[in-house]
Design an enzyme around this catalytic site. Sequence first.
Site: not given
Length: 326
Positions: A168, A269, A272, A295, A304
């Site tokens: 991040r 993001h 990411r 996560h 994803y």
Amino acid sequence: MSEPSTTMSEPVEVWGPLARVAPAWLDHLGVERGLSANTLAAYRRDLVRYAKYLQVRGIDRFADIATTDITEFQRWLATGDDQRPVQAPASVARTIVAVRNLHRFALSDGLSGQDVAADVAVPRLGKRLPKALPVDQVQALLEVPDVETPEGLRDRALLELLYGTGARISEVCDLDVDDLTRTLTDPEAGLRLVGKGNKERVVPLGSFARDAVEAWLVRGRPVWQQKAANPGPALLLNSLGRRLSRQSAYGILRKAAERAGIDAEVSPHSLRHSFATHLLDGGADVRVVQELLGHSSVTTTQIYTMVTVEHLREVYLQAHPRARLS
């Protein structure tokens, strides 16, 4: 029970019927749960909006709040009027979650005799697939910075770290030089990142990111470090020798995207998302990607895989001679 702290940016009267409960809950989130200042600020804004709404409805005591007040508050957020804009669905959902958690805390902490928000449903949001950049666009983005200048060296290190680790933006901006020392001297050592809720994880640092960081530390950072009266430990600096802010890092990324000719909206993001999607496209296990992203649940990471399946479908429809049946 001691009185909860009310040392917040808003005066006590702003809280209205929440005056005793809201500061106590925010203190709990900050001290016991360790939530970040940004997360606390978002919750605080949500609750101030809730408090103002209750006061408009003439509710002066927390015990007088009814379930219907909360459901009407939700509708009020979603509809707007001439004086206030309609709140986005995600903002409405976040606010209602904050209100539900506030009432749950009040009951568990003995500040209320009932939880009137327990039966209030949080609005469901449609799943938005993360937008990943194609590999060639990422490559173009990474090659934008002019590595003959301190600014370019810093920018290249920033971009390579974001894409190379899936971190991040806050995690990268919070890095100190010491965080990179072991990783740079030992290629097999990972990079320690501190994520949401102060959760730590270790991620590999690829050769491109390592080279970019080394170049910045040797040829760029010392130039700008001299401009600071009290040089700090920050890895990434601005031109005044101070720690690079998230806002500035976002600006660097946007300018790089423009110079790379990327028409799509690019955010921190985006890199990411691209990191995760490209790993899965390359055959990485979703559990591995979960660990790399930090996560808590694999469910968050599995979105994803939806992106990857959609990409495979597009390729199939374009390439297979009998893919289109009509």
